[in-house]
Design an enzyme around this catalytic site. Structure first.
Site, short mmCIF file in Angstrom:
data_model
loop_
_atom_site.label_atom_id
_atom_site.label_comp_id
_atom_site.label_asym_id
_atom_site.label_seq_id
_atom_site.Cartn_x
_atom_site.Cartn_y
_atom_site.Cartn_z
N LEU A 290 30.72 23.94 36.43
CA LEU A 290 31.01 25.34 36.91
C LEU A 290 30.08 26.15 37.49
O LEU A 290 29.10 26.12 36.82
CB LEU A 290 32.21 25.95 35.80
CG LEU A 290 32.64 27.49 35.99
CD1 LEU A 290 33.87 27.13 37.17
CD2 LEU A 290 32.87 28.14 34.92
N HIS B 26 35.03 47.91 27.60
CA HIS B 26 34.05 46.79 28.12
C HIS B 26 33.71 46.02 27.22
O HIS B 26 33.64 44.81 27.72
CB HIS B 26 33.00 47.71 28.68
CG HIS B 26 33.18 48.82 29.65
ND1 HIS B 26 34.09 48.59 30.68
CD2 HIS B 26 32.76 50.25 29.86
CE1 HIS B 26 34.23 49.69 31.51
NE2 HIS B 26 33.46 50.76 31.04
N ASP C 131 39.80 44.59 35.81
CA ASP C 131 40.00 45.96 35.96
C ASP C 131 40.83 46.28 34.61
O ASP C 131 41.68 45.52 34.11
CB ASP C 131 40.44 46.35 37.17
CG ASP C 131 40.46 48.03 37.47
OD1 ASP C 131 39.62 48.44 36.57
OD2 ASP C 131 41.24 48.58 37.94
C1 IPE Z 1 36.66 47.32 40.45
O1 IPE Z 1 37.29 48.11 39.52
C2 IPE Z 1 35.34 47.21 40.13
C3 IPE Z 1 35.08 46.17 38.93
C4 IPE Z 1 36.23 45.62 38.47
C5 IPE Z 1 33.89 45.80 38.45
P1 IPE Z 1 37.25 49.74 39.76
O2 IPE Z 1 38.02 50.37 38.50
O3 IPE Z 1 35.73 50.30 40.11
O4 IPE Z 1 38.07 50.08 40.91
P2 IPE Z 1 38.77 51.31 41.59
O5 IPE Z 1 37.54 52.35 41.63
O6 IPE Z 1 39.88 51.79 40.59
O7 IPE Z 1 39.10 50.92 43.01
C1 IPE Z 2 36.64 47.70 34.97
O1 IPE Z 2 37.35 48.23 34.19
C2 IPE Z 2 35.32 47.54 34.56
C3 IPE Z 2 34.62 48.01 35.44
C4 IPE Z 2 34.63 48.63 36.43
C5 IPE Z 2 32.94 48.13 35.12
P1 IPE Z 2 37.57 50.00 34.22
O2 IPE Z 2 36.60 50.51 33.71
O3 IPE Z 2 37.46 50.15 35.65
O4 IPE Z 2 38.75 50.51 33.29
P2 IPE Z 2 39.90 51.39 33.99
O5 IPE Z 2 40.30 50.91 35.42
O6 IPE Z 2 39.25 52.77 34.07
O7 IPE Z 2 41.09 51.49 33.06
MG MG Z 3 39.06 50.48 37.13
#
Ligand code: IPE
Ligand code: IPE
Ligand code: MG
Length: 250
Positions: free
Chosen positions: A134, A40, A23
């Site tokens: 792995l 990303h 995240d």
């Molecule tokens: C969790 O991250 C999902 C992934 C890392 C793929 P999110 O950014 O979607 O989580 P929330 O919405 O903050 O809980």
């Molecule tokens: C995690 O990073 C990747 C996915 C959920 C696909 P985020 O896109 O949620 O990044 P933040 O949390 O908004 O910074």
């Molecule tokens: Mg996020």
């Protein structure tokens, strides 16, 4: 020197199965004045780094949360870029995974993905299915509640077809129908990006996992950070419901 390292490895508790909620991509990009998508893209390098780290530490299974069942609610453009990125990375990286004896699989409800992406996933899984190193699982359109519901549905259908009876439904049989059942139990769950929640990731599998939260945003997470998480795991005392004395004197 080599023996020292081997000795250190023998003494250190290495998690057999690590999962990561990757995240913070969006915030990483925004902090640099870029669009979320740049985060990303940058996050792919961190994936490479943890796969390398997992192989070096001789971890058996690495499970990465790439796209949750809730992430469809994001702006259409971001979802579509994420799908393209997934496709691109898959076609570009899978040969390297194969060369490194990695078994690749995707967990989640794949039916919502395009035919092209589903085919590419199936092809990558087939290519690496016999590899013995792995096990790399990517969770895509995955949700922990979906996983458990799906397992319950499969058991219910077996009861309906008289293949099993109601008494055959227990924790073990339900477990057999959840994702990752064939892998070692989840030892360590890492979340980057500073939030302290599970976001519907491996709800069933995380029952006794150790949790490691870090403020580091996913694109900044690297091999050293990964090693640090493993070192913290080594310091944890896992009691599984017992007392501290019981587990120390076992
Ligand atoms: C969790 O991250 C999902 C992934 C890392 C793929 P999110 O950014 O979607 O989580 P929330 O919405 O903050 O809980
Ligand atoms: C995690 O990073 C990747 C996915 C959920 C696909 P985020 O896109 O949620 O990044 P933040 O949390 O908004 O910074
Ligand atoms: Mg996020």
């Amino acid at each position: 020197m080599a023996t020292d390292l081997a000795l250190e490895r023998d003494l250190k508790k290495i998690p057999q199965h690590i999962a990561i909620i990757m995240d913070g991509n969006g915030r990483w990009a925004q902090a640099q004045g870029k669009g979320r998508v740049a985060g990303h893209k940058a996050g792919v390098d961190s994936v490479r780094a943890v796969v390398r780290g997992a192989r070096q530490a001789e971890v058996k299974a690495l499970t990465l949360f790439a796209f949750s069942s809730e992430n469809w609610q994001r702006p259409e453009k971001e979802v579509s870029v994420l799908m393209d990125l997934f496709m691109f990375v898959l076609t570009k990286e899978v040969k390297r995974l194969h060369k490194n004896n990695i078994r690749f699989q995707v967990i989640g409800d794949l039916s919502r993905f395009s035919d092209k992406l589903q085919k590419s996933i199936a092809k990558s899984e087939q290519l690496t299915v016999k590899n013995t190193g792995l096990v790399l699982s990517i969770a895509a359109n995955y949700g922990g509640r979906w996983d458990i519901t799906n397992a319950a549905k499969q058991l219910a259908s077996q009861v309906k077809n008289n293949e099993i009876t109601l008494d055959d439904i227990n924790e073990d049989s339900l477990h057999q129908h959840t994702c990752l059942a064939q892998l070692p139990p989840l030892d360590l769950l890492i979340r980057t990006g500073g939030d302290y929640r599970i976001s519907n990731f491996l709800l069933w599998q995380a029952a006794y996992a150790e949790f490691y939260f870090t403020d580091i945003l996913w694109p900044d997470f690297n091999g050293n950070e990964f090693e640090q998480a493993i070192n913290v795991f080594d310091q944890r005392e896992r009691r599984f419901g017992k007392t501290g004395e019981q587990v120390v004197n076992k």
